[in-house]
Each structure stands twice: as structure tokens, then as C-alpha cells.
Scaffold this motif. Structure first.
Motif, PDB file in Angstrom:
ATOM      1  N   PRO A 100     -63.724  -5.776  44.762  1.00  0.00           N
ATOM      2  CA  PRO A 100     -62.611  -6.083  44.010  1.00  0.00           C
ATOM      3  C   PRO A 100     -61.945  -5.644  45.370  1.00  0.00           C
ATOM      4  CG  PRO A 100     -63.272  -4.173  42.474  1.00  0.00           C
ATOM      5  CD  PRO A 100     -64.288  -4.539  43.436  1.00  0.00           C
ATOM      6  N   ILE A 101     -60.716  -6.313  45.602  1.00  0.00           N
ATOM      7  CA  ILE A 101     -59.670  -5.374  47.296  1.00  0.00           C
ATOM      8  C   ILE A 101     -58.916  -4.392  46.403  1.00  0.00           C
ATOM      9  CG2 ILE A 101     -59.804  -7.990  47.900  1.00  0.00           C
ATOM     10  CD1 ILE A 101     -57.387  -8.827  46.712  1.00  0.00           C
ATOM     11  N   ASP A 135     -56.109  -5.579  48.817  1.00  0.00           N
ATOM     12  CA  ASP A 135     -54.542  -5.821  47.935  1.00  0.00           C
ATOM     13  C   ASP A 135     -53.900  -5.392  48.101  1.00  0.00           C
ATOM     14  OD1 ASP A 135     -54.025  -6.949  45.830  1.00  0.00           O
ATOM     15  OD2 ASP A 135     -55.057  -6.181  44.110  1.00  0.00           O
ATOM     16  N   ASP A 163     -62.934  -1.660  33.948  1.00  0.00           N
ATOM     17  CA  ASP A 163     -61.055  -1.484  33.983  1.00  0.00           C
ATOM     18  C   ASP A 163     -60.341  -2.432  34.315  1.00  0.00           C
ATOM     19  OD1 ASP A 163     -61.974  -0.051  36.527  1.00  0.00           O
ATOM     20  OD2 ASP A 163     -59.482  -0.293  36.987  1.00  0.00           O
ATOM     21  N   TYR A 185     -55.861  -1.604  46.105  1.00  0.00           N
ATOM     22  CA  TYR A 185     -54.834  -1.445  45.874  1.00  0.00           C
ATOM     23  C   TYR A 185     -54.902   0.154  47.077  1.00  0.00           C
ATOM     24  CZ  TYR A 185     -53.796  -3.119  41.500  1.00  0.00           C
ATOM     25  OH  TYR A 185     -53.514  -4.017  40.779  1.00  0.00           O
ATOM     26  N   HIS A 216     -61.951   6.484  47.101  1.00  0.00           N
ATOM     27  CA  HIS A 216     -62.625   7.841  46.759  1.00  0.00           C
ATOM     28  C   HIS A 216     -63.669   7.083  46.886  1.00  0.00           C
ATOM     29  CE1 HIS A 216     -61.586   5.560  42.309  1.00  0.00           C
ATOM     30  NE2 HIS A 216     -60.809   6.372  42.671  1.00  0.00           N
ATOM     31  N   GLY A 246     -64.836  -2.598  38.544  1.00  0.00           N
ATOM     32  CA  GLY A 246     -64.995  -1.939  37.546  1.00  0.00           C
ATOM     33  C   GLY A 246     -64.325  -2.106  35.942  1.00  0.00           C
ATOM     34  N   TRP A 298     -66.412   6.637  37.412  1.00  0.00           N
ATOM     35  CA  TRP A 298     -67.434   8.304  37.709  1.00  0.00           C
ATOM     36  C   TRP A 298     -66.190   9.239  37.401  1.00  0.00           C
ATOM     37  CZ3 TRP A 298     -71.427   9.844  40.247  1.00  0.00           C
ATOM     38  CH2 TRP A 298     -72.691   8.417  40.004  1.00  0.00           C
TER      39      TRP A 298
HETATM   40  N1  MSP Z   1     -56.643  -4.617  43.174  1.00  0.00           N
HETATM   41  C1  MSP Z   1     -57.134  -4.342  42.409  1.00  0.00           C
HETATM   42  C2  MSP Z   1     -58.230  -5.298  41.840  1.00  0.00           C
HETATM   43  C3  MSP Z   1     -57.809  -6.962  41.920  1.00  0.00           C
HETATM   44  S1  MSP Z   1     -59.623  -7.759  42.721  1.00  0.00           S
HETATM   45  C4  MSP Z   1     -58.710  -9.042  42.173  1.00  0.00           C
HETATM   46  C5  MSP Z   1     -57.048  -2.745  41.454  1.00  0.00           C
HETATM   47  N2  MSP Z   1     -57.499  -2.175  42.527  1.00  0.00           N
HETATM   48  S2  MSP Z   1     -57.916  -0.194  42.676  1.00  0.00           S
HETATM   49  O1  MSP Z   1     -58.072   0.566  43.689  1.00  0.00           O
HETATM   50  O2  MSP Z   1     -56.929   0.038  41.461  1.00  0.00           O
HETATM   51  O3  MSP Z   1     -59.785  -0.209  41.753  1.00  0.00           O
HETATM   52  C6  MSP Z   1     -60.470  -1.003  42.796  1.00  0.00           C
HETATM   53  C7  MSP Z   1     -61.987  -1.123  41.603  1.00  0.00           C
HETATM   54  O4  MSP Z   1     -62.058   0.486  41.731  1.00  0.00           O
HETATM   55  C8  MSP Z   1     -61.716  -1.017  40.082  1.00  0.00           C
HETATM   56  O5  MSP Z   1     -62.688  -2.164  40.376  1.00  0.00           O
HETATM   57  C9  MSP Z   1     -61.900   0.253  39.853  1.00  0.00           C
HETATM   58  O6  MSP Z   1     -62.657   0.431  39.054  1.00  0.00           O
HETATM   59  C10 MSP Z   1     -63.255   0.898  40.890  1.00  0.00           C
HETATM   60  N3  MSP Z   1     -62.033   2.414  40.646  1.00  0.00           N
HETATM   61  C11 MSP Z   1     -61.257   2.909  40.597  1.00  0.00           C
HETATM   62  N4  MSP Z   1     -61.317   4.639  40.120  1.00  0.00           N
HETATM   63  C12 MSP Z   1     -62.595   4.429  39.907  1.00  0.00           C
HETATM   64  C13 MSP Z   1     -63.711   5.390  39.470  1.00  0.00           C
HETATM   65  N5  MSP Z   1     -63.681   6.379  38.874  1.00  0.00           N
HETATM   66  N6  MSP Z   1     -64.644   4.966  39.239  1.00  0.00           N
HETATM   67  C14 MSP Z   1     -65.722   4.103  39.443  1.00  0.00           C
HETATM   68  N7  MSP Z   1     -64.402   2.822  39.912  1.00  0.00           N
HETATM   69  C15 MSP Z   1     -63.473   2.804  39.434  1.00  0.00           C
HETATM   70  O7  MSP Z   1     -57.888  -2.313  41.398  1.00  0.00           O
END
Ligand code: MSP
Length: 510
Positions: free
Chosen positions: A7-8, A47, A258, A10, A16, A256, A288
């Protein structure tokens, strides 16, 4: 041809352990395919648009672009630190992406699937997601995010018209979503009915303007999802890259759990509307937690992979990276949630890598140095010992597990090879054979070197730096390191020289 994407991320926050996990999963898939000379394109990135990012910039009193420039670097640095082998790093603020997202909008619009109306309902800035009244739990989004009431003019995507087509697509592509439980969840969600989706906002500006109406900013998820097309040269659909990877290749999005709905429902619907091919597979991993608690900035329990790696100050940084990669892949089965703790990492690394695999390598190479002058022993007779047949079977099992995205199980297969080899040393006591039966000693040492060779080959996608050291130690030529070499037909050449023993996996002091 394989196209694999994370995913890209944010840029409202620092990277993390969850982000590290997704990167590593993709990296293993990419390296595994490259190991067999398959052409792979691996995309990750950031993103950078949307209300959430805009708010974070305002909070720090800096312009959104300056803010995103700063944070995006943390994500590219993390990828570099973790030895992620991405070929490209996309930022949604790049011109190439704005062109691509705008074109996708136009294609959907021209097919008649976008109309203007008013949106009135709940919106969560944290999730950048719309919610129905019936979704709310105690006035919040189901995941606990705050929601606010939004009423504004909006463009809508006719998602409701795609229910049947999506269900038919899932039916015809039973392995579109992994794990299976997630596939079933998506089907139930779509069966429960789809509503048209608001795809533009007027209440903020930080995003891509809607074509022909710049009062509207494109919904950040439509903007973000189109990054996967930008990465393969869209809108140049005649380019080799687009044809090879998007039109004819295998396309895997790792995400992920979510954000499954966005990828498994909205994204295919946008693509069908734009008459573009759909992704091949969505892999949805679990979450996680930190010592049992959800990782979140507000709780203050975010695990920063950079700090973690640098914390192991006695261990060379490249090795700490491999330790983290190993732990994250080994600790949880893909799709499950997992709990992170530093002490669990140390225990696993010390018992599985240092004690089991590391000891095997060191004992084997030391015995070969002492007894065979660092040369692969001559093997009399050409039949293969039972133990190598077992090893080959375990190697096959490991490869099969990787193909099925069962990474923890794949590592278990490798550990089984190592445990088998350690038991074999204890049973055979090769040091006693030198006088009594030197031919048998040679045989045992040869078998052990072979087992180490298999382990090195199979570890390449998971812990590339250490795997390379193992294979270098055995002087395995670079062109003999594919998974196809994990058979007894590609065995070590008798008489070839190996390097002096070296400790590959240092123990971490508690
Ligand atoms: N920007 C969107 C994704 C757009 S893709 C076209 C986004 N970004 S995010 O930064 O919030 O999350 C990115 C990824 O990190 C997601 O797949 C999310 O599930 C993953 N994780 C964020 N927290 C997490 C944990 N604690 N454990 C594992 N992965 C988790 O959503």
C-alpha cells in the motif's frame, strides 16, 4: 512477469513496524521470483494527499508539500534500511501520478459511471472513509475513529451497479483474495448491497483537482489506488511496461486487512468501469500489536523499526535487519494478528538462527576445515543418502509454502532441515569416524555441507544478507543460487574449496 505492490503509506505519521511488515512480505515475494530469473516490478511509496495529511501539516504550521517532502523520505529511508528491493518509489504528489489519476477519473466518467449530487453523512478523517449511520458503534467508526458529519456537493461513483459483476468476478477467481476467510468476508459485504460512493470533496484542497471542476478535490482513495497504474506507466497503455505488467502480468497487491474493502471492492469496480484489467491477487495480512495492545500514536506504543534495529548495538546493522525480517515473518502466520515484543524477537533469533542454523553452519565448516583442509570431500559411490532425500523434500515443502504465502511455515521447513542436520551430527559423531571410517566421515561431512547449501538457497528471499554469506562461505557460484538448484542434482562439487568458518548469526545478549 510479476508486479507486486505495497500500500502507499500515509505521510501523516512516521513509519512503524506494521509498515515494515508489509514491505518485507512484498520483498520476499519479489526476491523469491527474481531468484528464479523471473521479471519482477516492485512498487512502494507514499500517499500524500487528503484531509488527514493536510491537517497534520497545518498542525505543524508548514505547507503540505513541504511536510510531505519531509515525511516521505522517512519511508524511502526505511525501505532502504530494511533492504527492500523495490524498483520504484511513488509519491502521489508527483506529476506522473496526477496525470494518471486524472486520466483514470476521465475514463470512468466517460463510461458514464460518475454523476454529481450531494453527500450527507459521516466521515472519518483518520480512516479517510465514509460511514453509514448503521456502521457506527457508540458514535464512532467501528475501529474507534472519530467521525464528523459532512454535507457537501460531491461527485459519486455508481458502485451500486457493480454488485453482480463483482460477485461474478469473485466466483470466477476463487483465489483472488488470500486468506480464504477474507475472501468470504468480501463476498458477504458485497452481497449485503453496495451504495454509490462519494468520490470528491469540496471542503479542502490538498489533493488532485477533479477534471473540469477544480472546486472539487478527488477522494483520496481514488487518487491513492490509481498509484498502482501510475507505477506501470499508465496512461501510456501502449508502453511495454503497462502491457507486460498490467495487461499480461500477474499483479499482486499486499495490504493490511483494514484496507481490504478499498482494494477488493472499490478498486476492481473502478477498473471495470474504466475497462482496464483487474489485479490478480489481494493478500491481506493481520495487525501487529505491542505487548498485546493495538499500536497507536495516541497510546504512545509505536515501535519504530529504525530505533529497534539500532538498539542492537553489539550486532552489525545488516544482521539486525535480517533479524527483524526473520522475526516478523516467522512469528505470525500470514493473515493472523501478532504481538510484537523485543524479548520474543531475541528468543527466536537466539534459538532458531544462532543456536540451530548458526551452530550447524559453524560446526560443519569447522569440521571440513579441520579434516578436509576446507575442501568439499570426495564422495565414493554415486547413490544419494536418505538424509539428502529428506532434505530435498523439505526444500520442496519450503518452496511450496512460499508460493502459498505461508512464510512462517516456509521458515519452519528450513528449520527442520537444520534440526535434522544437527541430530545427524550428534548421531554420526563425524569426529570419531576420522580414524575408524574416514570414508563415512567424508560422506557425513558432504551431506552436512549439502544441507547447509539448501538452507542458504532457501533463506535468500527472507534474510538476503545472511543467506549470501552462507552461500559465499560454501563458494557457491552466483549463477547456482536459484531455487531450481535446491535439488541433489545440483550438488556441491567434490574438491572445490570452501571459505574459513565464520560466525554468521551472532547471539543477541538479553
Ligand atoms: N494510504 C493508505 C493506503 C493506500 S493504498 C492505495 C493507508 N495507509 S496507512 O499508512 O495508514 O497504512 C498502510 C498499511 O499499513 C496498511 O496496509 C495497514 O494495514 C498497515 N498497518 C498500519 N498499522 C498496522 C499494524 N499495527 N500492523 C500491521 N499493519 C498495519 O492505509
Amino acid at each position: 512477469m510479476l508486479y507486486v505492490t505495497t500500500p502507499i503509506y500515509y505521510v501523516n505519521d512516521s513509519p512503524h513496524i506494521g509498515h515494515a511488515y508489509t514491505n518485507i512480505v512484498c520483498d520476499i515475494i519479489a526476491r523469491f521470483h527474481r531468484q528464479d530469473n523471473k521479471e519482477v516490478k516492485f512498487l512502494t511509496g507514499t500517499d500524500e494527499h487528503g484531509q488527514k495529511v493536510e491537517k497534520s501539516a497545518i498542525k505543524r504550521s508548514i505547507a503540505p508539500q513541504e511536510f510531505t517532502d519531509k515525511i516521505s523520505i522517512n519511508f524511502s529511508n526505511l525501505a532502504h534500511l530494511l533492504h527492500i528491493s523495490n524498483d520504484d518509489f511513488i509519491r502521489t504528489t508527483q506529476d506522473r501520478h496526477k496525470t494518471s489519476a486524472t486520466k483514470l477519473w476521465e475514463m470512468i466518467y466517460n463510461s458514464g459511471y460518475i454523476y454529481k449530487d450531494y453527500y450527507e453523512g459521516w466521515y472519518s478523517i483518520r480512516d479517510e472513509s465514509f460511514y453509514q449511520e448503521s456502521d457506527l458503534v457508540n458514535g464512532k467508526a467501528p475501529n474507534g475513529s472519530d467521525v464528523e458529519w459532512v454535507k457537501e456537493e460531491s461527485y459519486f461513483f455508481r458502485l451500486s451497479q457493480f454488485q453482480d459483476e463483482l460477485l461474478e468476478f469473485y466466483h470466477n477467481n476463487k483465489d483472488f483474495i488470500y486468506p480464504q476467510a477474507k475472501y468470504n468476508e468480501v463476498i458477504s459485504f458485497v452481497k449485503s448491497g453496495l451504495k454509490d460512493l462519494s468520490i470528491s470533496r469540496t471542503s479542502f484542497k490538498w489533493g488532485i483537482p477533479v477534471p473540469d471542476n477544480d472546486k472539487h478535490t478527488m477522494y483520496v482513495w481514488l487518487d491513492a489506488l490509481s498509484n498502482y497504474l501510475t507505477g506501470v506507466n499508465f496512461p501510456d497503455c501502449n508502453s511495454n511496461c503497462f502491457k507486460q505488467y498490467w495487461e499480461n502480468g500477474k499483479k499482486i497487491h499486499v495490504i493490511g486487512k483494514d484496507i481490504l474493502r478499498f482494494h477488493a471492492v472499490y478498486w476492481p469496480a473502478f477498473l471495470i468501469a474504466a475497462k482496464l484489467p483487474l489485479p490478480t491477487k489481494i493478500l491481506a495480512h493481520g495487525w501487529w500489536t505491542n505487548n498485546g495492545e493495538k499500536i497507536s500514536k495516541s497510546i504512545g506504543n509505536v515501535i519504530d523499526p529504525v530505533t529497534l534495529i539500532n538498539d542492537f548495538s553489539d550486532i552489525p546493522q545488516d544482521l539486525s535487519v535480517d533479524y527483524l525480517r526473520y522475526f516478523l515473518m516467522r512469528e505470525i502466520k500470514f493473515g493472523n494478528d501478532g504481538d510484537f515484543s523485543k524479548s520474543k524477537l531475541i528468543t527466536r533469533v537466539n534459538t532458531e538462527l544462532a543456536n540451530n542454523i548458526g551452530n550447524l553452519i559453524h560446526r560443519t565448516t569447522s569440521m571440513v576445515k579441520r579434516n578436509c583442509n576446507n575442501q568439499v570431500p570426495e564422495l565414493k559411490g554415486c547413490e544419494v543418502d536418505e538424509i539428502l532425500i529428506t532434505t530435498e523434500e523439505l526444500a520442496l515443502e519450503c518452496i511450496q509454502n512460499i508460493k502459498l504465502y505461508k512464510f512462517s511455515e516456509a521458515l519452519e521447513s528450513i528449520l527442520n532441515i537444520s534440526s535434522t542436520a544437527n541430530e545427524y551430527i550428534d548421531k554420526q559423531s563425524p569426529w570419531k569416524l576420522k580414524k575408524s571410517n574416514p570414508q563415512q566421515m567424508n560422506r557425513v561431512l558432504y551431506n552436512l555441507l549439502e544441507m547447509v547449501r539448501y538452507i542458504g538457497l532457501l533463506l535468500i528471499p527472507f534474510i538476503p544478507t545472511s543467506a549470501e554469506k552462507i552461500l559465499n562461505q560454501l563458494s557457491i557460484p552466483k549463477d547456482q543460487r536459484s531455487t531450481k538448484n535446491a535439488t541433489h542434482k545440483n550438488s556441491l562439487t567434490a574438491g572445490s574449496t570452501i571459505l574459513d568458518p565464520e560466525v554468521i548469526f551472532h547471539k543477541i545478549e538479553q
